[in-house]
Design a protein around this motif. Structure first.
Motif, PDB file in Angstrom:
ATOM      1  N   TYR A  31     -26.371 -23.723  15.999  1.00 35.34           N
ATOM      2  CA  TYR A  31     -27.421 -23.890  17.289  1.00 35.34           C
ATOM      3  C   TYR A  31     -28.602 -23.798  16.731  1.00 35.34           C
ATOM      4  CZ  TYR A  31     -23.246 -22.564  19.929  1.00 35.34           C
ATOM      5  OH  TYR A  31     -21.934 -22.864  20.644  1.00 35.34           O
ATOM      6  N   PHE A  32     -29.605 -24.572  17.398  1.00 35.61           N
ATOM      7  CA  PHE A  32     -31.187 -24.990  16.952  1.00 35.61           C
ATOM      8  C   PHE A  32     -31.780 -24.717  18.211  1.00 35.61           C
ATOM      9  CE2 PHE A  32     -29.324 -25.724  12.913  1.00 35.61           C
ATOM     10  CZ  PHE A  32     -30.255 -25.229  11.882  1.00 35.61           C
ATOM     11  N   ILE A  33     -32.808 -23.945  18.392  1.00 33.88           N
ATOM     12  CA  ILE A  33     -33.727 -23.875  19.385  1.00 33.88           C
ATOM     13  C   ILE A  33     -35.216 -24.445  18.974  1.00 33.88           C
ATOM     14  CG2 ILE A  33     -34.816 -22.854  21.330  1.00 33.88           C
ATOM     15  CD1 ILE A  33     -32.400 -20.814  21.531  1.00 33.88           C
ATOM     16  N   ASP A  64     -35.368 -24.294  15.069  1.00 28.36           N
ATOM     17  CA  ASP A  64     -35.124 -22.881  14.583  1.00 28.36           C
ATOM     18  C   ASP A  64     -33.773 -22.860  14.689  1.00 28.36           C
ATOM     19  OD1 ASP A  64     -37.788 -22.898  13.679  1.00 28.36           O
ATOM     20  OD2 ASP A  64     -38.552 -21.927  15.454  1.00 28.36           O
ATOM     21  N   SER A 120     -30.516 -20.774  15.700  1.00 27.43           N
ATOM     22  CA  SER A 120     -30.510 -19.717  16.686  1.00 27.43           C
ATOM     23  C   SER A 120     -28.840 -19.187  16.824  1.00 27.43           C
ATOM     24  CB  SER A 120     -30.963 -20.226  18.112  1.00 27.43           C
ATOM     25  OG  SER A 120     -30.889 -19.087  19.022  1.00 27.43           O
ATOM     26  N   THR A 121     -28.383 -18.701  17.823  1.00 23.53           N
ATOM     27  CA  THR A 121     -27.044 -18.488  18.175  1.00 23.53           C
ATOM     28  C   THR A 121     -26.674 -18.857  19.458  1.00 23.53           C
ATOM     29  OG1 THR A 121     -27.781 -16.258  19.097  1.00 23.53           O
ATOM     30  CG2 THR A 121     -27.608 -16.315  16.545  1.00 23.53           C
ATOM     31  N   GLU A 169     -28.254 -16.583  22.307  1.00 22.39           N
ATOM     32  CA  GLU A 169     -29.401 -16.878  22.713  1.00 22.39           C
ATOM     33  C   GLU A 169     -29.535 -18.174  23.410  1.00 22.39           C
ATOM     34  OE1 GLU A 169     -31.244 -16.861  18.842  1.00 22.39           O
ATOM     35  OE2 GLU A 169     -31.868 -14.601  18.975  1.00 22.39           O
ATOM     36  N   VAL A 170     -28.665 -19.069  23.143  1.00 26.06           N
ATOM     37  CA  VAL A 170     -28.945 -20.582  23.746  1.00 26.06           C
ATOM     38  C   VAL A 170     -28.431 -20.316  25.247  1.00 26.06           C
ATOM     39  CG1 VAL A 170     -27.927 -22.738  23.839  1.00 26.06           C
ATOM     40  CG2 VAL A 170     -28.754 -21.947  21.755  1.00 26.06           C
ATOM     41  N   LYS A 180     -28.679 -28.876  19.398  1.00 26.16           N
ATOM     42  CA  LYS A 180     -30.017 -28.909  19.302  1.00 26.16           C
ATOM     43  C   LYS A 180     -30.600 -28.816  20.787  1.00 26.16           C
ATOM     44  CE  LYS A 180     -32.106 -31.572  16.365  1.00 26.16           C
ATOM     45  NZ  LYS A 180     -32.478 -32.628  15.535  1.00 26.16           N
TER      46      LYS A 180
END
Length: 435
Positions: A381-383, A386, A388-389, A392-393, A430
């Motif tokens: 996972y990317f936010i 960056d 992430s998890t 968090e998403v 993403k």
């Protein structure tokens, strides 16, 4: 002459009965062979193909009955004339097939005995010789019993032959001569011994050498010739070893699953070479069969040569959800003479095989089935670039999200992430936030 006629009478009569009975035991299989003869590539009589089964039953019943008529001496002139016309016709057919290399096996003895095209023609010529002896010595063919007894036996032979043909069509062949009989292992039937004979093929290379055409023969290697290549022809000298099973497979749209399923325990396979022509009487039993199989711990799949649209229609029409995989139509017709039919496999060994009329006789004792392995997806996972998890998403306010891109296949970016992080991500999500 009398003795010669008597010997010919026994030889021809017994041979016709054996040949006819083997085909009468599997009239559906013989009908497939007749349809091959009727096809545009052979006799070019496609209008007869829909009647192949009816013709098959009539021919084999007549063959058995003529053999019995000859042995008991019923109507000698009619019997001998019928035998002569039949053997002349089949001699022409087998010669045509052999000379033009149209049909590899005539099906004269069903699956019990395979003959080469020229071997079949030779057999018919030998048989024709003995039939001619009977033709010219017909006056020596006398009834074995009185008129009433001979007539009763003749009528019984006809009725029993018709009944037997109908019986095997409504069930399955009484004697199974095929490589898929109960107790046979499909994987073993597909294997080729290390010392098996290899096919031998000759190559005829045509070159223009010094302005003249020249043909050079090799066993496959390209010849060293100072000239211009024109063409190449091949001729099979010997076919080599062919395993009893060579065209069986279980495939999805993108992979071969044959080995996987042939190593399964307690596997039921519903076989329908053509789902559109599947008999409704069998189709309506599919839901109950599916539910019983699963209740008792069996995995159930289907095999067909039909396309995806037809598969989906059948699933919806009969309320079933097991998967239909692909297999060659000819192979499926050989596995079971029923549409639909069913086989039970245990690590590739055929334990049960039934016509849809006999599914009530299927024995499915409860078994313990190992749970299916669950495929766990490892997602990166990317936010906003960056890492992430998932938590968090999922916690993001949807009002703040501008776009979400999901990649479920390997790509350059995912491969780069795995390389840098020494990870094994299989998917990438993403998330891009609004500015």
């Amino acid at each position: 002459m009398k003795i010669l006629v008597s010997l010919s009478r026994i030889f021809v009569g017994v041979l016709f009965i054996i040949s006819g009975f083997v085909k009468l035991d599997d009239p559906l299989g013989f009908s497939y062979k007749l349809a091959e003869y009727f096809s545009p590539d052979v006799l070019n009589l496609p209008f007869l193909e829909p009647y192949a089964l009816m013709v098959s039953v009539l021919v084999v019943v007549f063959e058995v009955v003529l053999g019995v008529f000859l042995l008991i001496g019923y109507k000698p002139k009619f019997t001998v004339w019928s035998l002569l016309l039949m053997i002349v016709f089949f001699s022409f057919l087998t010669f045509y097939s052999a000379y033009f290399d149209k049909v590899k096996d005539c099906g004269c003895f069903g699956d019990a005995l395979k003959l080469t095209p020229w071997g079949t023609f030779t057999k018919d010529i030998v048989l024709l010789f003995f039939v001619l002896i009977l033709f010219f010595g017909v006056k020596h063919i006398k009834p074995l019993f009185g008129n009433l007894g001979t007539t009763v036996l003749a009528l019984l032979s006809f009725i029993l032959s018709l009944w037997f043909g109908y019986h095997v069509l409504m069930h399955l062949p009484t004697i199974d001569f095929r490589a898929y009989k109960i107790g046979a292992n499909i994987q073993e039937g597909m294997s080729v011994p290390e010392d098996a004979a290899k096919p031998v093929t000759e190559y005829y290379w045509k070159f223009k050498v010094n302005g003249e055409e020249k043909i050079i023969t090799t066993n496959g290697s390209y010849p060293t010739v100072e000239g211009d290549f024109i063409s190449v022809d091949t001729k099979e000298i010997s076919a080599g070893y062919e395993p009893p099973i060579y065209d069986f497979s279980i495939e999805s749209e993108d992979e071969d699953l044959t080995t996987k399923f042939l190593n399964e325990d307690n596997l039921l396979i519903v076989i329908s070479y053509n789902l559109e022509s599947m008999e409704r009487g069998g189709a309506v039993k599919l839901k109950a069969l599916q539910d019983e199989a699963r209740r008792n711990g069996y995995k159930i799949i289907g095999l067909t040569a039909s396309g995806n649209d037809v598969k989906q229609r059948i699933k919806e029409a009969y309320n079933i959800d097991f998967e239909f995989y692909l297999c060659d139509e000819k192979a499926l017709k050989t596995v079971v003479r029923s549409n639909p039919g069913i086989i039970e496999l245990d690590k590739g060994t055929i334990k049960q095989k039934l016509h849809w009329n006999d599914w009530d006789d299927l024995k499915l004792p409860k078994v313990e089935r190992a749970p299916e392995p669950v495929k766990v997806e490892n997602i990166a996972y990317f936010i906003d670039g960056d890492m992430s998890t998932k938590t968090e998403v999922e916690a993001l306010d949807t009002e703040t999200i501008e776009a979400v891109n999901v990649f479920k296949e390997s790509n350059i970016e995912l491969d780069s992430i795995n390389q840098v992080n020494h990870s094994g991500f299989t998917s990438l999500v993403k998330v891009t936030l609004k500015k």
